[in-house]
Design a protein around this motif. Structure first.
Motif, short mmCIF file in Angstrom:
data_model
loop_
_atom_site.label_atom_id
_atom_site.label_comp_id
_atom_site.label_asym_id
_atom_site.label_seq_id
_atom_site.Cartn_x
_atom_site.Cartn_y
_atom_site.Cartn_z
N GLU A 81 0.92 -1.26 0.10
CA GLU A 81 -0.05 -0.10 0.03
C GLU A 81 0.92 1.40 0.24
N ASN A 84 3.49 1.32 -3.44
CA ASN A 84 2.95 1.48 -4.76
C ASN A 84 2.84 3.16 -5.05
N SER A 133 -8.31 5.16 -8.11
CA SER A 133 -9.09 3.97 -7.45
C SER A 133 -9.05 2.91 -8.43
N ASP A 176 -5.84 1.11 -9.20
CA ASP A 176 -5.79 0.14 -7.83
C ASP A 176 -6.53 -1.15 -8.07
N ILE A 177 -7.65 -1.01 -8.65
CA ILE A 177 -8.53 -2.01 -8.86
C ILE A 177 -7.97 -3.13 -9.97
N ASP A 201 -5.04 -2.99 -10.61
CA ASP A 201 -3.51 -3.68 -10.15
C ASP A 201 -3.65 -4.99 -9.25
N GLU A 202 -4.95 -4.98 -8.51
CA GLU A 202 -5.11 -6.33 -7.92
C GLU A 202 -5.44 -7.42 -8.80
N LYS A 203 -5.89 -7.13 -10.08
CA LYS A 203 -6.10 -8.33 -10.82
C LYS A 203 -4.93 -8.50 -11.79
N PRO A 246 -1.30 -6.92 -12.09
CA PRO A 246 -0.40 -5.72 -11.54
C PRO A 246 0.68 -5.51 -12.70
N SER A 264 -11.25 -1.01 -15.54
CA SER A 264 -11.45 -1.48 -14.18
C SER A 264 -12.72 -2.44 -13.83
N LYS A 294 -10.64 -10.22 -13.97
CA LYS A 294 -9.17 -10.64 -13.91
C LYS A 294 -9.00 -11.30 -15.43
N THR A 306 -16.33 -0.46 -8.47
CA THR A 306 -16.04 -0.04 -9.64
C THR A 306 -17.20 0.91 -10.16
#
Length: 306
Positions: free
Chosen positions: A14, A17, A155, A158-159, A161-163, A165, A187, A191, A280
């Motif tokens: 966190e 990044n 935001s 980030d969404i 990036d979680e799926k 990177p 976003s 994934k 989202t």
């Protein structure tokens, strides 16, 4: 070497990044400084977590070279995030993409901090979001509406990036260009869809992803639900039958359309539960509302000029 040691510290995604990593040339220069013992800047930490100088820390550990640390004290992780963003925004080599990302993240952190402060002083009825946005606007010399846009943008990143990177890494490093609006659209993909898209971009060596690419070259319908219907064929009137030019036509049309927008917005306020809505959906709505505010302000300025 007084106060120098090979500390074992923690890193937190966190926080890392928020950091714009050095290019290859600058990274090698930093490594050379560390090897020559000419780098004396301490590694900043909070509760044993690295919050500044992450690359230097990794190089010190890699080469088993003692270093200094500087322990900073913050009340919460939001304070840390705001501090990191402020520190990174001072960089002369900061890219435009990372500047947008950091402004968005700083606003999100400040919004929580301001709301927390207002709540503790029994002023929870005041909007912490608007106060934070104004503060960031003044600090970063951007419009308040722009702060909201950057928040939605960061935001959305980030969404993704979680799926996937790697996709965000290439966007933030400048290897791949995707507009703010398209980042927010992406976003909302799963994934699997994002992985397929990322693999396609890599295979085709595409460095600039436009909306046109997503619709045509990338066969957008394979990644998401269709968002545009085919235009129905309309017969074009002959020149003789063309209507006379009406200077009020477009303005009148917009005037008649706006009430339906207001009605839709009021309906959402009445029937929607924002607490359980997906991030989202909320980020997309926030972005479009900020665009609407910006466009509305432009029209109002035009009207005031008359």
């Amino acid at each position: 070497m007084r106060n120098y040691s090979i500390y074992t510290l923690k890193t937190k995604l966190e926080f890392t990044n928020l950091y714009q990593y050095l290019g290859e040339k600058d990274y090698k220069q930093l490594e050379q400084q560390i090897l020559c013992h000419s780098y004396h800047t301490p590694i900043c930490t909070w509760n044993g977590i690295v919050i500044n100088g992450i690359e230097a820390y990794e190089l010190f550990r890699k080469h088993s070279i003692p270093f200094r640390i500087k322990r900073l004290h913050f009340s919460s992780k939001e304070d840390v995030i705001s501090w990191i963003c402020t520190d990174q925004l001072k960089r002369e080599d900061l890219t435009n993409i990372n500047k947008k990302y950091l402004i968005g993240k700083k606003y999100d952190a400040e919004k929580i901090l301001v709301s927390r402060q207002l709540s503790s002083t029994n002023k929870s009825h005041i909007s912490g979001a608007s106060i934070a946005a104004k503060k960031i606007s003044e600090e970063c010399n951007v419009a308040t509406a722009t702060v909201y846009k950057y928040s939605a943008y960061s935001s959305a990143l980030d969404i993704i990036d979680e799926k996937v990177p790697d996709l965000v890494k290439r966007v933030r490093s400048g290897q791949l260009w995707i507009s703010q609006a398209n980042i927010i659209e992406l976003s909302g993909l799963s994934k699997e869809q994002l992985l397929s898209l990322n693999n396609y971009l890599l295979a085709e060596k595409i460095e600039h992803l436009s909306y046109h690419d997503m619709k045509r070259e990338l066969l957008w319908n394979n990644y998401a639900k269709p968002i545009l219907k085919k235009e129905s064929s309309v017969s074009i009137p002959s020149i003789r039958n063309l209507p006379q030019f009406d200077p009020d036509a477009e303005i009148a049309s917009l005037t008649l359309t706006i009430p339906s927008w207001n009605s839709s917005i009021e309906r959402v306020l009445k029937v929607s539960d924002f607490k359980i809505a997906s991030d989202t959906a909320k980020y997309k709505l926030k972005y479009q509302l900020m665009c609407l505010i910006s466009t509305t302000n432009n029209i109002l300025k035009k009207l005031e000029e008359i």
